[in-house]
Scaffold this active site. Sequence first.
Site, short mmCIF file in Angstrom:
data_model
loop_
_atom_site.label_atom_id
_atom_site.label_comp_id
_atom_site.label_asym_id
_atom_site.label_seq_id
_atom_site.Cartn_x
_atom_site.Cartn_y
_atom_site.Cartn_z
N GLY A 155 0.83 -1.20 0.00
CA GLY A 155 0.00 0.00 0.00
C GLY A 155 0.86 1.25 0.00
O GLY A 155 2.03 1.23 -0.40
N CYS A 158 2.59 6.74 13.27
CA CYS A 158 3.24 7.97 12.82
C CYS A 158 3.12 9.06 13.90
O CYS A 158 4.08 9.80 14.15
CB CYS A 158 2.65 8.44 11.50
SG CYS A 158 0.86 8.68 11.49
#
Length: 301
Positions: A15, A129
């Site tokens: 992805g 993240c």
Amino acid sequence: MKRNGRLPVAVLGAGLIGVDLAEKIMRSEFLDCGLVVGRDENTPGLRQAADLGLPIGTRGIDSLLDAPEPFGIVFDATNAMEHAEHAERLSLSGVKLVDLTPSKVGRMVIPSVNAADALDCDDVNMISCGGQASIPVLHAITRTHRVEYVEVVTTAASPSVGRSTRLNLDEYVETTQDAVRDFTGVKDVKAILNISPARPPATFRVAMSMLGEGFGEASVNAAVTAAAERVRSFVPGYRISACVVEEHKVFVAAEVTSSGGRIPRYAGNLDIINSAAVHVAEQCAAAGLAGIATGTGTETS
């Protein structure tokens, strides 16, 4: 076992994260990307990997397990639900896993804080993240100041948030919260993820609010500046955009822009977690401690 002086690695997942990760690995002096694995050869990610000249597999983890050559490290860029199965199936191979999903299965690692922990575990979890962007700063502040509450608000542009991340929104929040607690010692923690539909797309940003006692402007700024410098050593696009200090409250905002490659500059969320993962893997490769799929954990030149 090394090829051309570099450790052979594979990327599981094609992805948004997986393709950028593969391209970063191609620029590494220590790692050699030997396979990018997906489930459908017609997916854009696998086509991009093939265009880069990388070998691809289309049968998920089975492609990896059936590969003719062993890998020292496998990066799992799929989703949190699948990582536990991947870890189990790879557990007897001697491979080291670097997990980019918020699964909480392995050891949580922030490279600028506890990179050494990655050297002695078989499954390294890169948290999220938002965790990679916020925890270095939060850890630095809480080492020298009393903090009673932490709130982390992450904002990422919608085009930079792939299907796997959207499937893992609950896991993302829970894992980020747990990681903040573990790295700071603060029990009262709240994490929020905003996916912004704004046009033009918003730059990746993490806003951190802290409540506590005795915050000093000089000491907080020194901690934040030092933490940001450590992150910038492997994420050049990381910067502190705000730092406001009051006696009982601190607000810090960090932004990350992509450092190049195929992802746009606003997609700092992809850049920081992939850069952190590659940095950890390079340290393992340099230390000669990454396992090889023979189960011996040794390497030959």
